[in-house]
Motif scaffolding. Structure first.
Motif, mmCIF file in Angstrom:
data_model
loop_
_atom_site.group_PDB
_atom_site.id
_atom_site.type_symbol
_atom_site.label_atom_id
_atom_site.label_comp_id
_atom_site.label_asym_id
_atom_site.label_seq_id
_atom_site.Cartn_x
_atom_site.Cartn_y
_atom_site.Cartn_z
ATOM 1 N N SER A 167 0.848 -1.173 0.000
ATOM 2 C CA SER A 167 0.000 0.000 0.000
ATOM 3 C C SER A 167 0.881 1.218 0.000
ATOM 4 C CB SER A 167 -0.888 0.007 1.254
ATOM 5 O OG SER A 167 -0.099 0.190 2.397
ATOM 6 N N SER B 127 -4.110 7.686 8.492
ATOM 7 C CA SER B 127 -3.660 6.405 7.951
ATOM 8 C C SER B 127 -4.476 5.259 8.540
ATOM 9 C CB SER B 127 -2.177 6.191 8.271
ATOM 10 O OG SER B 127 -1.783 4.878 7.928
ATOM 11 N N TYR C 206 -4.486 8.190 -1.739
ATOM 12 C CA TYR C 206 -5.068 7.542 -0.566
ATOM 13 C C TYR C 206 -6.526 7.934 -0.391
ATOM 14 C CZ TYR C 206 -4.568 5.218 3.968
ATOM 15 O OH TYR C 206 -4.672 4.359 5.029
#
Length: 339
Positions: free
Chosen positions: A54, A89, A320
């Motif tokens: 990722s 995150s 993201y």
């Protein structure tokens, strides 16, 4: 100087794991892909077991078949994602959930450090970071922007992939106590595109000029072309992935000099703009792109010239968030289906 926070386990949001936290539009018609013995250089021992990656890739490798019975004999380790400012995150939630699922006692948190502090290796921030990495409880770290290109001096070794890419997204301690930096982003890019192209092949047959049957100016078969937007650490990993899969690479960035530098580093060519211009039109006329990869922030509102999507490429957006970027909306409007 280091601020380490351990976030509690929480429910994973739908779609987070798709493509390793990258949004992907697939379902476009794609030409048959030539067979390759492998999809790039061999993986190093430091990469994740399944090869997924990722934007802030995992440093934790989960052992298949592990159960809660293993927990009492496993020493607790601390993992974290290294970033400058916590942008929300989801790595802690994902990895802590994985640890709990297999009965491991580890914790995965967030380590926020300023880039300038790490660049100055004599600073208190740098000293604190060294102590964190060398602590006996350190289990591994994910590295994300803007630190991917500044952590190497704190490590003992880097893998061939990380060295070629010039960016590190994973730090793994070896049994002898040394630290190795790796880059697994390129594996995530490769696997995501391979899956999208395979799915596109199944949805509808090839119907574009962007195929291996289009001759080049030497009369030989035409290599598949890839358009890469961006020049940061993730872009370098994507360039490595694309050239390892034998795509002809074209790079665009807001800074033309950076685009040229990245293109030259990976044997590609720079395109000065993604809007309508002669250079881009020449590529489209010659067969267009089989793949488009964007690594710019989602709020950049990147939109491509219409002709870029006319050849029905697979489109991968590494932003993201938001979950649906302007590029992905454009891909959907052009007939693409999310993978």
């Amino acid at each position: 100087p280091a601020k380490l926070r351990v976030l509690p386990v929480r429910m994973l949001m739908h779609g987070v794991l798709v493509g390793g936290a990258v949004a992907l539009v697939a379902g476009f018609a794609q030409p048959p892909r030539p067979h390759h013995a492998s999809s790039g250089p061999p993986r190093s021992s430091a990469t994740t077991r399944r090869g997924g990656a990722s934007a802030d890739a995992t440093a934790a490798r989960v052992v298949e078949g592990a159960s809660s019975e293993d927990a009492p004999t496993t020493a607790k380790k601390e993992f974290f994602v290294l970033l400058e400012t916590d942008f929300g995150s989801r790595s802690p939630a994902m990895h802590n959930a994985a640890f709990r699922a297999v009965g491991l006692p580890h914790e995965y948190g967030v380590l926020e450090l300023p880039k300038t502090g790490l660049e100055d290796r004599t600073s208190n921030v740098a000293d604190g970071f060294r102590q964190t990495l060398r602590a006996p409880t350190f289990g591994g770290a994910s590295v994300t922007i803007p630190h991917k290109q500044v952590v190497e001096p704190y490590l003992d070794d880097v893998t061939d992939a990380a060295r070629s890419i010039g960016a590190i997204n994973t730090i793994v301690p070896r049994a002898d106590g040394s630290l190795v930096g790796d880059n697994t982003d390129w594996i995530g890019v490769t696997k995501a595109l391979d899956a999208a192209i395979e799915r596109g092949d199944k949805i509808k047959p090839p119907q574009t000029k962007a195929s291996a049957d289009v001759p080049n100016n030497t009369g030989g078969p035409q290599r598949r072309r890839a358009l890469l937007v961006g020049t940061g650490g993730t872009a370098r990993a994507a360039a490595y992935a694309l050239t390892s899969s034998d795509y002809e690479l074209f790079v665009h960035a807001r800074d033309p000099a950076k685009a040229r530098a990245l293109a030259e580093a990976f044997g590609g060519r720079a395109i000065d703009a993604v809007g309508a211009n002669a250079a881009l039109e020449d590529v489209i006329a010659a067969g267009g792109f089989a793949v488009v990869v964007s690594t710019v922030p989602g709020d950049a509102e990147l939109v491509l010239a219409d002709g870029v999507l006319a050849t029905a490429p697979a489109v991968l957006d590494a932003a993201y968030k938001p979950a649906e970027t302007a590029l992905l909306r454009q891909g959907g409007a052009a007939g693409g289906a999310p993978a």
